[in-house]
Every structure is written in structure tokens, then in C-alpha cells.
Write a protein that holds these residues in place. Structure first.
Motif, PDB file in Angstrom:
ATOM      1  N   ASN A  79      31.323 -52.654  42.569  1.00 54.51           N
ATOM      2  CA  ASN A  79      30.647 -51.660  41.746  1.00 54.51           C
ATOM      3  C   ASN A  79      30.843 -51.882  40.256  1.00 54.51           C
ATOM      4  O   ASN A  79      30.262 -51.177  39.463  1.00 54.51           O
ATOM      5  CB  ASN A  79      31.116 -50.256  42.129  1.00 54.51           C
ATOM      6  CG  ASN A  79      30.641 -49.880  43.506  1.00 54.51           C
ATOM      7  OD1 ASN A  79      29.619 -50.371  43.966  1.00 54.51           O
ATOM      8  ND2 ASN A  79      31.377 -49.017  44.171  1.00 54.51           N
ATOM      9  N   ARG A  80      31.674 -52.846  39.892  1.00 53.17           N
ATOM     10  CA  ARG A  80      31.898 -53.083  38.464  1.00 53.17           C
ATOM     11  C   ARG A  80      30.703 -53.741  37.799  1.00 53.17           C
ATOM     12  O   ARG A  80      30.624 -53.803  36.584  1.00 53.17           O
ATOM     13  CB  ARG A  80      33.158 -53.884  38.237  1.00 53.17           C
ATOM     14  CG  ARG A  80      33.043 -55.329  38.649  1.00 53.17           C
ATOM     15  CD  ARG A  80      34.349 -56.030  38.444  1.00 53.17           C
ATOM     16  NE  ARG A  80      34.119 -57.446  38.239  1.00 53.17           N
ATOM     17  CZ  ARG A  80      35.061 -58.325  38.142  1.00 53.17           C
ATOM     18  NH1 ARG A  80      36.306 -57.946  38.237  1.00 53.17           N
ATOM     19  NH2 ARG A  80      34.789 -59.584  37.962  1.00 53.17           N
ATOM     20  N   PHE A  81      29.756 -54.251  38.573  1.00 57.83           N
ATOM     21  CA  PHE A  81      28.556 -54.872  38.035  1.00 57.83           C
ATOM     22  C   PHE A  81      27.413 -53.871  38.024  1.00 57.83           C
ATOM     23  O   PHE A  81      27.149 -53.205  39.015  1.00 57.83           O
ATOM     24  CB  PHE A  81      28.162 -56.098  38.859  1.00 57.83           C
ATOM     25  CG  PHE A  81      29.196 -57.185  38.840  1.00 57.83           C
ATOM     26  CD1 PHE A  81      29.441 -57.908  37.688  1.00 57.83           C
ATOM     27  CD2 PHE A  81      29.942 -57.464  39.968  1.00 57.83           C
ATOM     28  CE1 PHE A  81      30.407 -58.902  37.660  1.00 57.83           C
ATOM     29  CE2 PHE A  81      30.905 -58.449  39.949  1.00 57.83           C
ATOM     30  CZ  PHE A  81      31.139 -59.173  38.796  1.00 57.83           C
ATOM     31  N   GLN A  82      26.737 -53.783  36.890  1.00 56.54           N
ATOM     32  CA  GLN A  82      25.643 -52.827  36.752  1.00 56.54           C
ATOM     33  C   GLN A  82      24.488 -53.110  37.702  1.00 56.54           C
ATOM     34  O   GLN A  82      23.770 -52.201  38.091  1.00 56.54           O
ATOM     35  CB  GLN A  82      25.123 -52.825  35.310  1.00 56.54           C
ATOM     36  CG  GLN A  82      26.108 -52.289  34.316  1.00 56.54           C
ATOM     37  CD  GLN A  82      25.562 -52.331  32.904  1.00 56.54           C
ATOM     38  OE1 GLN A  82      24.384 -52.589  32.668  1.00 56.54           O
ATOM     39  NE2 GLN A  82      26.440 -52.074  31.946  1.00 56.54           N
ATOM     40  N   ASP A  83      24.327 -54.362  38.087  1.00 54.76           N
ATOM     41  CA  ASP A  83      23.218 -54.735  38.967  1.00 54.76           C
ATOM     42  C   ASP A  83      23.690 -55.041  40.394  1.00 54.76           C
ATOM     43  O   ASP A  83      23.041 -55.786  41.125  1.00 54.76           O
ATOM     44  CB  ASP A  83      22.457 -55.921  38.393  1.00 54.76           C
ATOM     45  CG  ASP A  83      23.318 -57.156  38.184  1.00 54.76           C
ATOM     46  OD1 ASP A  83      24.562 -57.043  38.270  1.00 54.76           O
ATOM     47  OD2 ASP A  83      22.758 -58.236  37.924  1.00 54.76           O
ATOM     48  N   ALA A  84      24.787 -54.436  40.805  1.00 55.73           N
ATOM     49  CA  ALA A  84      25.346 -54.696  42.139  1.00 55.73           C
ATOM     50  C   ALA A  84      24.349 -54.355  43.245  1.00 55.73           C
ATOM     51  O   ALA A  84      24.361 -54.988  44.307  1.00 55.73           O
ATOM     52  CB  ALA A  84      26.632 -53.910  42.333  1.00 55.73           C
ATOM     53  N   SER A  85      23.470 -53.406  43.008  1.00 55.69           N
ATOM     54  CA  SER A  85      22.501 -53.024  44.038  1.00 55.69           C
ATOM     55  C   SER A  85      21.474 -54.124  44.308  1.00 55.69           C
ATOM     56  O   SER A  85      20.798 -54.099  45.333  1.00 55.69           O
ATOM     57  CB  SER A  85      21.785 -51.736  43.643  1.00 55.69           C
ATOM     58  OG  SER A  85      21.044 -51.931  42.449  1.00 55.69           O
ATOM     59  N   SER A  86      21.374 -55.118  43.419  1.00 56.58           N
ATOM     60  CA  SER A  86      20.423 -56.205  43.630  1.00 56.58           C
ATOM     61  C   SER A  86      20.990 -57.318  44.504  1.00 56.58           C
ATOM     62  O   SER A  86      20.261 -58.249  44.866  1.00 56.58           O
ATOM     63  CB  SER A  86      19.971 -56.779  42.281  1.00 56.58           C
ATOM     64  OG  SER A  86      21.033 -57.470  41.650  1.00 56.58           O
ATOM     65  N   ILE A  87      22.261 -57.242  44.864  1.00 55.63           N
ATOM     66  CA  ILE A  87      22.873 -58.249  45.730  1.00 55.63           C
ATOM     67  C   ILE A  87      22.430 -57.959  47.162  1.00 55.63           C
ATOM     68  O   ILE A  87      22.618 -56.853  47.653  1.00 55.63           O
ATOM     69  CB  ILE A  87      24.405 -58.212  45.627  1.00 55.63           C
ATOM     70  CG1 ILE A  87      24.832 -58.520  44.190  1.00 55.63           C
ATOM     71  CG2 ILE A  87      25.045 -59.194  46.606  1.00 55.63           C
ATOM     72  CD1 ILE A  87      26.290 -58.248  43.917  1.00 55.63           C
ATOM     73  N   PRO A  88      21.843 -58.942  47.851  1.00 56.48           N
ATOM     74  CA  PRO A  88      21.400 -58.713  49.225  1.00 56.48           C
ATOM     75  C   PRO A  88      22.577 -58.336  50.138  1.00 56.48           C
ATOM     76  O   PRO A  88      23.701 -58.802  49.943  1.00 56.48           O
ATOM     77  CB  PRO A  88      20.813 -60.060  49.656  1.00 56.48           C
ATOM     78  CG  PRO A  88      20.542 -60.796  48.389  1.00 56.48           C
ATOM     79  CD  PRO A  88      21.540 -60.297  47.389  1.00 56.48           C
TER      80      PRO A  88
END
Length: 59
Positions: A2-11
């Protein structure tokens, strides 16, 4: 992760592998707190990841 702002884009299928690579320090993300999982890695980034992986494997 969750430390990455774009974590939701990781498949979903890659999440465990990405977590492992981040925890081991092989990948660190970018200064803007993104991982940019949909972008291509540069040659320098690929070389850096390969070197860090070889060091982690004691090769």
C-alpha cells in the motif's frame, strides 16, 4: 504494498511476486511513490534489478 500510490494497478496474479521483490529490495519504486507497473522497464532499471537479484542469490 500500500505504500505505492498506484498499487491498485498491479494485477492480482503478480501481487505476491511484486511484494516479494519489494521486500527483498530488488525493486523500490519511484520517488513519487509509484511503481508504474504498466510501464516498460528501461535497460538501466532491468540491469539494476538483475544485479540486485544476483546479489540476493549470492551469485
Amino acid at each position: 504494498m500500500n505504500r505505492f500510490q498506484d498499487a491498485s494497478s498491479i494485477p492480482d496474479w503478480a501481487e505476491a511476486a511484486v511484494n516479494s521483490l519489494v521486500e527483498s529490495g530488488i525493486i523500490q519504486g519511484y520517488g513519487d511513490q509509484t511503481l508504474r507497473s504498466n510501464a516498460h522497464a528501461t535497460r538501466a532499471e532491468a540491469a539494476s534489478m538483475l544485479y540486485k537479484w544476483l546479489v540476493a542469490m549470492n551469485i
